[in-house]
Write an enzyme that holds these catalytic residues in place. Structure first.
Site, PDB file in Angstrom:
ATOM      1  N   TYR A 190      36.549 -51.513  -1.047  1.00 49.82           N
ATOM      2  CA  TYR A 190      36.190 -50.187  -0.530  1.00 49.82           C
ATOM      3  C   TYR A 190      34.908 -50.216   0.307  1.00 49.82           C
ATOM      4  CZ  TYR A 190      39.536 -49.304  -4.244  1.00 49.82           C
ATOM      5  OH  TYR A 190      40.640 -49.365  -5.051  1.00 49.82           O
ATOM      6  N   ARG A 202      29.949 -46.321  -0.040  1.00 50.35           N
ATOM      7  CA  ARG A 202      30.016 -46.121  -1.491  1.00 50.35           C
ATOM      8  C   ARG A 202      28.717 -45.586  -2.115  1.00 50.35           C
ATOM      9  NH1 ARG A 202      30.763 -49.446  -4.927  1.00 50.35           N
ATOM     10  NH2 ARG A 202      32.297 -48.378  -6.190  1.00 50.35           N
ATOM     11  N   TYR A 229      29.793 -42.120  -3.681  1.00 51.67           N
ATOM     12  CA  TYR A 229      29.992 -42.172  -5.141  1.00 51.67           C
ATOM     13  C   TYR A 229      28.692 -42.388  -5.902  1.00 51.67           C
ATOM     14  CZ  TYR A 229      34.767 -43.652  -3.733  1.00 51.67           C
ATOM     15  OH  TYR A 229      36.009 -43.764  -3.190  1.00 51.67           O
ATOM     16  N   PRO A 250      45.317 -54.018 -10.187  1.00 56.95           N
ATOM     17  CA  PRO A 250      43.878 -54.146  -9.966  1.00 56.95           C
ATOM     18  C   PRO A 250      43.529 -54.203  -8.473  1.00 56.95           C
ATOM     19  CG  PRO A 250      44.803 -56.273 -10.573  1.00 56.95           C
ATOM     20  CD  PRO A 250      45.936 -55.285 -10.640  1.00 56.95           C
ATOM     21  N   CYS A 296      22.520 -40.739  11.814  1.00 58.04           N
ATOM     22  CA  CYS A 296      21.868 -39.433  11.786  1.00 58.04           C
ATOM     23  C   CYS A 296      22.417 -38.567  10.657  1.00 58.04           C
ATOM     24  CB  CYS A 296      21.989 -38.750  13.140  1.00 58.04           C
ATOM     25  SG  CYS A 296      20.919 -39.544  14.335  1.00 58.04           S
ATOM     26  N   GLY A 325      41.941 -50.079 -12.035  1.00 60.30           N
ATOM     27  CA  GLY A 325      40.708 -49.436 -12.466  1.00 60.30           C
ATOM     28  C   GLY A 325      39.808 -50.267 -13.343  1.00 60.30           C
TER      29      GLY A 325
END
Ligand SMILES: *Cc1c(COP(=O)(O)O)cnc(C)c1O
Length: 405
Positions: free
Chosen positions: A360, A302, A306, A264, A332, A222
């Site tokens: 990610y 992302r 997020y 990590p 779409c 994190g």
């Protein structure tokens, strides 16, 4: 925004392999790992790359060659790690809501497993007793992380065994004489504040007296990396100094040689990755200039998932005058990458690059709208090579049973 690959390298990769394209830089991954290592000497820390961020086997191979260990979120990730040649003792499997069968499979493969429910711990005890050292993931009831979707340690999170259930945890441990070797806490992603990791050390401090066989404290992953040009990531030297101190203190207090582990993901690969797309259409609407690109939430989700910020540069015209654009995809759905973003003047056909695309990015991509997943290429020692090809039309049909016509 500083980039470890040059505009020319990015442009030539885009021209050679076509767009959209994921581009990675091997040396950046290695330097991120070495930076971590250099600040955690005292605590004898081990790092396990949380490979769910990016699992391409060529990336895993770089991580392995750098000497880093690996953390997996599924049994298949663990099998990929074995495929690449990681030794079982350097593989960690942090399970959540997985079947007990999968935990058994991991144990038979000889890898270290973190169990995250009393239910699976009970099943583990009944089957393996004290024969196999195991890790236990606890939920510290700490709120931390970039946003709620990536916060995992708070008191309504599905992850880990709540610290409030310590008595039940101890009872199961005692009943089967389970050898709990590691305690694990992962509070979330994008944690800038070093104090959050030190709070985990306080939680461990309260638990250690109850678990005399524990010799590893796993602080999860994190670490925050900078996404915006002037942003700061987690202060790694400070974190290293604080963790070293905490481990020394706890080792002395409990008369055991404790070791810290970290997992990590983003920190290892985020900045090594670039996502390149091409501008299909410019569309003016009132004050808004849309730049419609040849990709969408199917390739980089992302920003939509997020509200993540990815810095965008126009590598076809890097020195052009900056103007505000809405950068949108071709799916779409409303797949807006950036709104009102200052970017050097764009022409149709230009290549835009998204920074921090290593973690990610490709890993969360899909074939939504029946579009092809992009290719991935890797720069190592200045040489670029393909590490996964773009889909073809046949790939879209590959898993489907043919029509009987
Ligand atoms: C996702 C995850 C990580 C890595 O998180 P990053 O934010 O990418 O560093 C580490 N440990 C566990 C258990 C995870 O689920």
């Amino acid at each position: 925004m500083k980039s470890s690959l040059t505009y020319d390298q990015l442009k030539s990769a885009a021209s050679e392999y076509g767009t959209p394209l994921y581009v990675y830089h091997a040396e950046k991954i290695v330097s991120q790992y070495q930076n971590l290592l250099s600040h955690f000497s005292v605590a004898n820390t081990r790092f396990f790359y949380a490979c769910k961020a990016l699992t391409n086997i060529h990336i895993l191979d770089i991580v392995k060659r750098a000497g880093c260990n690996i953390d997996c979120s599924s049994i298949n990730e663990a099998k990929l790690a074995l495929h690449v040649g990681f030794e079982p003792q350097n593989i960690l499997y942090t399970s959540n809501s997985v079947s007990f069968d999968e935990i058994c499979e991991a144990i038979y493969l000889g890898i270290h497993v973190n169990i995250d429910s009393l239910s699976n711990l009970e099943k583990f005890g009944a089957k393996f007793g004290a024969t196999y050292p195991i890790g236990v993931r606890v939920r510290p009831n700490i709120m931390a992380g970039g946003n709620l979707k990536i916060s995992t340690g708070h008191d309504k999170s599905k992850f880990g065994i709540p610290v409030t259930q310590l008595d039940e945890l101890k009872a199961i441990q005692k009943k089967y004489n389970i050898n709990i070797a590691t305690l694990h806490i992962h509070t979330g992603s994008e944690i800038k504040d070093v104090a959050v990791f030190i709070k985990s050390a306080d939680v461990f401090d309260n638990l250690l007296e109850h678990f005399p066989t524990v010799n590893v404290l796993d602080f999860g992953g994190g670490f925050k990396v900078p996404y915006q040009p002037d942003e700061k990531g987690t202060d790694i030297p400070l974190l290293g100094a604080e963790v070293n101190k905490a481990i020394e203190y706890l080792s002395k207090k409990y008369g055991r040689k404790l070791t810290a582990w970290f997992e990590p993901g983003k920190y290892m690969v985020s900045e090594s990755g670039y996502f390149i797309a091409q501008v299909n259409v410019l569309k003016k609407s009132g004050d808004i200039e849309f730049a419609g690109i040849n990709t969408g939430l199917n390739h980089l989700i992302r920003p939509m998932f997020y509200d993540a910020y990815h810095h965008i540069d126009n590598i076809s015209n890097p020195d052009g005058d900056k103007q505000p654009y809405a950068v949108v995809g071709n799916i779409c759905e409303t797949d807006t990458f950036a709104w009102d973003r200052e970017i050097p003047a764009i022409k149709e056909g230009n290549f835009l690059v998204f920074y921090n695309a290593g973690a990610y990015g490709y890993e969360m991509s899909s074939n939504y709208n029946a579009r092809y997943k992009p290719a991935q290429v890797l720069f190592e020692n200045g040489v670029v090579k393909l590490i996964s090809r773009r889909d073809t039309f046949e790939d879209l049909l590959l898993l489907q049973t043919p029509l009987n016509k």
